[in-house]
Design a protein around this motif. Structure first.
Motif, PDB file in Angstrom:
ATOM      1  N   THR A 197      -6.927  -4.706   8.054  1.00 27.30           N
ATOM      2  CA  THR A 197      -5.406  -4.461   7.713  1.00 27.30           C
ATOM      3  C   THR A 197      -4.819  -3.876   8.970  1.00 27.30           C
ATOM      4  O   THR A 197      -5.258  -3.031   9.427  1.00 27.30           O
ATOM      5  CB  THR A 197      -5.441  -3.203   6.221  1.00 27.30           C
ATOM      6  N   ILE A 198      -3.855  -4.740   9.211  1.00 29.95           N
ATOM      7  CA  ILE A 198      -3.072  -4.423  10.517  1.00 29.95           C
ATOM      8  C   ILE A 198      -2.504  -2.947  10.143  1.00 29.95           C
ATOM      9  O   ILE A 198      -1.662  -2.756   9.121  1.00 29.95           O
ATOM     10  CB  ILE A 198      -2.037  -5.553  10.772  1.00 29.95           C
ATOM     11  N   PRO A 199      -2.755  -1.768  10.946  1.00 24.76           N
ATOM     12  CA  PRO A 199      -2.415  -0.575  10.572  1.00 24.76           C
ATOM     13  C   PRO A 199      -0.837  -0.178  11.045  1.00 24.76           C
ATOM     14  O   PRO A 199      -0.841   0.677  11.850  1.00 24.76           O
ATOM     15  CB  PRO A 199      -3.342   0.229  11.632  1.00 24.76           C
ATOM     16  N   THR A 200      -0.082  -0.828  10.369  1.00 20.21           N
ATOM     17  CA  THR A 200       1.377  -0.329  10.337  1.00 20.21           C
ATOM     18  C   THR A 200       1.548   0.060   8.849  1.00 20.21           C
ATOM     19  O   THR A 200       0.846  -0.348   8.030  1.00 20.21           O
ATOM     20  CB  THR A 200       2.254  -1.410  10.803  1.00 20.21           C
ATOM     21  N   PRO A 201       2.398   1.052   8.865  1.00 28.31           N
ATOM     22  CA  PRO A 201       2.720   1.718   7.440  1.00 28.31           C
ATOM     23  C   PRO A 201       3.334   0.489   6.471  1.00 28.31           C
ATOM     24  O   PRO A 201       2.930   0.546   5.284  1.00 28.31           O
ATOM     25  CB  PRO A 201       3.943   2.769   7.694  1.00 28.31           C
ATOM     26  N   THR A 202       3.855  -0.450   7.072  1.00 26.71           N
ATOM     27  CA  THR A 202       4.577  -1.642   5.983  1.00 26.71           C
ATOM     28  C   THR A 202       3.152  -2.135   5.719  1.00 26.71           C
ATOM     29  O   THR A 202       3.416  -2.682   4.303  1.00 26.71           O
ATOM     30  CB  THR A 202       5.581  -2.205   6.702  1.00 26.71           C
ATOM     31  N   THR A 203       2.326  -2.876   6.487  1.00 25.06           N
ATOM     32  CA  THR A 203       1.276  -3.643   5.895  1.00 25.06           C
ATOM     33  C   THR A 203       0.539  -2.878   5.052  1.00 25.06           C
ATOM     34  O   THR A 203       0.015  -3.235   4.023  1.00 25.06           O
ATOM     35  CB  THR A 203       0.681  -4.045   7.366  1.00 25.06           C
ATOM     36  N   ILE A 204       0.323  -1.360   5.388  1.00 20.57           N
ATOM     37  CA  ILE A 204      -0.660  -0.863   4.676  1.00 20.57           C
ATOM     38  C   ILE A 204      -0.067  -0.583   3.010  1.00 20.57           C
ATOM     39  O   ILE A 204      -0.798  -0.717   2.209  1.00 20.57           O
ATOM     40  CB  ILE A 204      -0.891   0.696   5.319  1.00 20.57           C
ATOM     41  N   ALA A 205       1.267  -0.379   3.247  1.00 23.48           N
ATOM     42  CA  ALA A 205       1.908  -0.416   1.821  1.00 23.48           C
ATOM     43  C   ALA A 205       1.646  -1.589   0.981  1.00 23.48           C
ATOM     44  O   ALA A 205       1.589  -1.796  -0.382  1.00 23.48           O
ATOM     45  CB  ALA A 205       3.238   0.215   1.868  1.00 23.48           C
ATOM     46  N   ASN A 206       2.060  -3.002   1.905  1.00 24.42           N
ATOM     47  CA  ASN A 206       1.971  -3.937   1.086  1.00 24.42           C
ATOM     48  C   ASN A 206       0.474  -4.286   0.560  1.00 24.42           C
ATOM     49  O   ASN A 206       0.389  -4.913  -0.309  1.00 24.42           O
ATOM     50  CB  ASN A 206       2.267  -5.217   2.113  1.00 24.42           C
ATOM     51  N   ARG A 207      -0.405  -3.968   1.266  1.00 26.81           N
ATOM     52  CA  ARG A 207      -1.906  -4.221   0.944  1.00 26.81           C
ATOM     53  C   ARG A 207      -2.306  -3.426  -0.311  1.00 26.81           C
ATOM     54  O   ARG A 207      -2.988  -3.883  -1.153  1.00 26.81           O
ATOM     55  CB  ARG A 207      -2.790  -3.733   2.105  1.00 26.81           C
ATOM     56  N   TYR A 208      -1.780  -2.132  -0.313  1.00 28.06           N
ATOM     57  CA  TYR A 208      -1.896  -1.086  -1.223  1.00 28.06           C
ATOM     58  C   TYR A 208      -1.455  -1.583  -2.720  1.00 28.06           C
ATOM     59  O   TYR A 208      -1.970  -1.829  -3.738  1.00 28.06           O
ATOM     60  CB  TYR A 208      -1.288   0.225  -0.918  1.00 28.06           C
ATOM     61  N   ALA A 209      -0.017  -2.411  -2.440  1.00 29.96           N
ATOM     62  CA  ALA A 209       0.312  -2.619  -3.579  1.00 29.96           C
ATOM     63  C   ALA A 209      -0.184  -4.021  -4.048  1.00 29.96           C
ATOM     64  O   ALA A 209      -0.510  -4.041  -5.361  1.00 29.96           O
ATOM     65  CB  ALA A 209       1.992  -3.282  -3.450  1.00 29.96           C
ATOM     66  N   LEU A 210      -0.607  -4.878  -3.242  1.00 33.11           N
ATOM     67  CA  LEU A 210      -1.449  -5.963  -3.545  1.00 33.11           C
ATOM     68  C   LEU A 210      -2.790  -5.697  -4.210  1.00 33.11           C
ATOM     69  O   LEU A 210      -3.171  -6.093  -5.541  1.00 33.11           O
ATOM     70  CB  LEU A 210      -1.713  -6.964  -2.427  1.00 33.11           C
ATOM     71  N   GLU A 211      -3.431  -4.721  -3.504  1.00 26.67           N
ATOM     72  CA  GLU A 211      -4.979  -4.397  -4.236  1.00 26.67           C
ATOM     73  C   GLU A 211      -4.657  -3.656  -5.635  1.00 26.67           C
ATOM     74  O   GLU A 211      -5.639  -3.986  -6.406  1.00 26.67           O
ATOM     75  CB  GLU A 211      -5.737  -3.579  -3.439  1.00 26.67           C
ATOM     76  N   THR A 212      -3.659  -2.928  -5.687  1.00 25.86           N
ATOM     77  CA  THR A 212      -3.552  -2.267  -6.930  1.00 25.86           C
ATOM     78  C   THR A 212      -3.327  -3.261  -8.158  1.00 25.86           C
ATOM     79  O   THR A 212      -3.914  -3.062  -9.132  1.00 25.86           O
ATOM     80  CB  THR A 212      -2.245  -1.242  -6.935  1.00 25.86           C
ATOM     81  N   LYS A 213      -2.426  -4.106  -7.781  1.00 26.46           N
ATOM     82  CA  LYS A 213      -1.952  -5.040  -8.737  1.00 26.46           C
ATOM     83  C   LYS A 213      -3.431  -5.943  -9.314  1.00 26.46           C
ATOM     84  O   LYS A 213      -3.647  -6.326 -10.390  1.00 26.46           O
ATOM     85  CB  LYS A 213      -1.014  -6.265  -8.399  1.00 26.46           C
ATOM     86  N   LEU A 214      -4.109  -6.541  -8.182  1.00 26.79           N
ATOM     87  CA  LEU A 214      -5.341  -7.082  -8.509  1.00 26.79           C
ATOM     88  C   LEU A 214      -6.289  -6.113  -9.192  1.00 26.79           C
ATOM     89  O   LEU A 214      -6.982  -6.626 -10.241  1.00 26.79           O
ATOM     90  CB  LEU A 214      -5.966  -7.386  -7.055  1.00 26.79           C
ATOM     91  N   LYS A 215      -6.411  -4.974  -8.939  1.00 29.45           N
ATOM     92  CA  LYS A 215      -7.369  -3.962  -9.516  1.00 29.45           C
ATOM     93  C   LYS A 215      -7.074  -3.785 -11.123  1.00 29.45           C
ATOM     94  O   LYS A 215      -7.822  -3.748 -12.085  1.00 29.45           O
ATOM     95  CB  LYS A 215      -7.548  -2.599  -9.008  1.00 29.45           C
ATOM     96  N   MET A 216      -5.679  -3.521 -11.184  1.00 23.98           N
ATOM     97  CA  MET A 216      -5.061  -3.496 -12.681  1.00 23.98           C
ATOM     98  C   MET A 216      -5.561  -4.788 -13.560  1.00 23.98           C
ATOM     99  O   MET A 216      -5.826  -4.492 -14.775  1.00 23.98           O
ATOM    100  CB  MET A 216      -3.769  -3.253 -12.658  1.00 23.98           C
TER     101      MET A 216
END
Lengths: 296, 296, 296, 296
Positions: free
Chosen positions: D206-225
């Protein structure tokens, strides 16, 4: 009790078998700036009379020590607002609209700064108008409020003409919400332009979700690129810390305890605290999931 | 200036080409509890007269905002000591022997708690005796001091007999140093036994080196196993934060700035701050290594 | 099963009501370097026959994905040992004495490096001698072993005379234990002196307790001050990660699951995983404390 | 050289005073999966002939040890794809379109899994088609490619009808970019529905910028749900680590070194490494800012 909103309470449900105490959204603040300290006499009496079960927030039970009083937050806010030799700069401060005590402290500081306090945004208008009507807060005569976008923008235009040093805008937007006033200012969408040396004060924590962190980061980056000086986290929490929980559980001595208002990690912290106080996991302290039932 | 020790000063060396300002070990504390606020008039005059170069600490230049006043630390200490319903418990507090203002606040709180303040340890005895002689601190009549190990141990034995609730021991050992009083108490090497509910208050930060972190961890673990309730970091720093540095550099307007008193990461933070204020890396703000020479 | 020690097993206790499976200290390694992959056929049969309860380690259940195979560790070790143009430097490698597969990989790399592999330390001598006798490992003819301190020191003196480039010492001391061989070398207490450019390879993780972290830090600092180049964490774990647990719980389909071998945070992670797989907290997945009893 | 894109090179500019070496975007990979290991003979000759100045990336100079070979990434990818008993589940893998070697490894694993590899997305189509034309990669006969959204969606619909177990979709979207294929799948905007147990593999950091971290988090959360099993960071970096830099600076022995391709913190790490190798800050190793000039 005390909390980051006024008149927070515990609910005790009295039954023939003893009381059930719902004890959430609180801090043990002995020097609050609005209202009185928690009613320790009543709490101790409840404990003496016998509490069958206490349901209590686990939110900050993992944080060591004691949550500082709102008085500390007031002093921190005043020190940032008044403690500077650069008294001509633009200053914007943002906090929770629901945090009447904090906003009261900011309004008082504005008087000392010889600036006009101005509440901006719909939720600021709504919360503080009600707080004033109910007598929680007294507005100084020069205070101004603008709720809807048009009147906010008209005011910000006026500031740009009359000079930033006359006003202290108190705004929404501390979590970097898109379309909030602070984000619109950072994006240059209003007549209030950030200039090098202007101060932006966050009298709030950043809610620790990735989306909020990203929004705040984007907001602060834009503000900094325009030259703003940033003061973060000029704030204290409204939730009890570990040693506050220790005091409460000992004062109430419930037969059973159930942490709530937190995730598994927070509940685990509370369980360890309760174990320190003599409770036994699975026997007198319980972790429960939404929808689950516990028969005592 | 203000700092965590009393009477901290800047040194200005006046030369025909202008002044060189050595500005380290300071904070911009406008509400100190001993001494006066920094002399801003003098600082501004220095700046107006022209400063050729300023050498300044970079230590906390990476921390956002402004370092809170010692007044905040005083209020935090008082709130922890006085803000509890468990007034019979044993309480021990530890801080820097050199931090006279902090110890003064603790001694005053002891009076309000109706406990006898007792300074324990050789360095406590040395620093505070000098501070009293020089008039920085006034001891209440009931204060006791024990410097050497024998007298410390004799006192701790007396406490174990007379009852912990009569005394507030102020001790060394906040970094978990082996052989310090607090470590010896945690190890059960004195007659003062930690019982469940006794409070141990660290009015100090943990110095962030692995060895210190390990020592503190070992100390706290032993205290917790004996049942102590721990209050960590009831403290504010003595070093200027980022926005304090912003104020200083703008007040002084030196031609050249050299961060000192930090590692490369801290210096890098300072350089970014100086760049915000218009300085140019390698031209008007410089990172230097020990032993290096800079010709202006 | 597979683990960081050879011949790790699960224990299935067969009862009339079905089996109880004790499933700890394992990873699902399909390309192990000693022994065979886990017996998935047997595991599936156990699951099909019905498992009443599974007790399983929660240790790494909070780590996402799958634990890499020991084959990856072997390749990492070889790449560090062989992948360099500086082939004349001193090289020391340290790992767990009990990790026979890892040491086997190191010995094989030594052959390719044209260096004599030398096992140093009492526990190295004990573990590897037994491993050889039991046939898990085959020593090359030139391998040397020195167990007690005298023979170790004599060997290290010989290296200092004959030249470091002839040998690959395999030593104890990766956690920075005081008095271990590596710490004694770092302290200059042996004839093997670290020179700038010498490599020290840690084929182990740092056990995450403050004391170990401090010891490792002290060790690495001394090594670096002498000029050593440090390779940390050339290692993979021996414990299953989250997705390995997912595979196991689905393969076994136990009626009840009890995480073990971890703290509350680790158990909480396991509970969330089990919930993903359809288990219900407090009903079919249980957190238990030492000494507690669960009646099924 | 080697890097995460094929045919990465250094540039040596030969002048009468000696060579200037521009040495960025590289790793010292001795077991690459496409192309050859770096040309160490040539690098050493350059060093022997004399290099006046080397400009080199500081990006990962703060990471200890040596960057693992692309061979390791290949083995990790294969182990995740092939090392499972749940062979019927849906599997999606995402990586950098420009990372031809990685995609090659994934395609080969698909063959072993007996699944059809399918490249999805415009950038996948563009990069891999060119890579194939230039001969860097050989497509198996059954490989399918769909670049534009219509054809991607049509393919995903086909999968939903024919069964996920026939295909291995290789997609864009590992940083959680809104509108990428993976985000659209997570949002349920395609006919490919995530079911419990489906695997999503991120062969990227994950490219360590807050925006990317937030996007990845949102993506993974939806996938996990939706029930997806997530494998993160099945990846190795394309940038040299600290000990790779040590090897390079010693091989080249430039008179002057200038770190580039990093921020102040990364450059500071490089300076400390260069100091280990005998360079002197401000004299033979320099930190420079964009636009600055250095006269040698």
């Amino acid at each position: 009790m005390q909390h980051s909103i006024v008149d927070s309470s515990f609910a005790a449900i009295h039954t023939p078998a003893g009381a059930i105490l719902y004890a959430s959204d609180f801090k043990l603040d002995r020097t609050p700036t609005i209202g009185e300290a928690p009613d320790f006499t009543r709490l101790k009496k409840l404990g003496n009379d016998g509490v069958v079960a206490m349901i209590t927030e686990s939110t900050n039970s993992g944080l060591s020590g004691k949550t500082p009083s709102e008085k500390i937050a007031k002093d921190l806010v005043c020190d940032v607002l008044l403690g500077t030799e650069e008294t001509e700069s633009g200053v914007i401060i943002t906090t929770f609209s629901s945090h009447v005590a904090r906003i009261n402290a900011i309004i008082q500081a504005a008087q000392e700064m010889d600036r006009i306090p101005v509440l901006l945004g719909r939720s600021m208008e709504r919360y503080l108008s009600i707080a004033q009507k109910l007598g929680y807060i007294k507005f100084p005569e020069n205070l101004e409020i603008y709720g809807n976008r048009n009147s906010v923008d008209k005011f910000l235009k006026r500031v740009s003409q009359e000079g930033k040093k006359e006003y202290l805008p108190i705004v929404t937007g501390h979590q970097g919400e898109p379309n909030s006033i602070l984000t619109r200012i950072a994006d240059g969408e209003t007549q209030f332009r950030i200039k090098p040396g202007d101060k932006v004060i966050f009298s709030a924590n950043t809610i620790p979700t990735p989306t909020t962190i990203a929004n705040r980061y984007a907001l602060e980056t834009k503000l900094k690129m325009a030259g703003a000086r940033i003061y973060e986290n000029v704030h204290v929490s409204g939730h009890a810390s570990r040693e506050d929980h220790w005091e409460l559980i000992r004062m109430i001595s419930p037969e059973q305890v159930i942490p709530s208002h937190g995730n598994m990690t927070m509940h685990s912290s509370y369980v360890e605290l309760a174990e320190d106080a003599g409770y036994v996991f699975g026997d007198t302290v319980h972790i429960m999931r939404n929808g689950e039932e516990l028969v005592l």
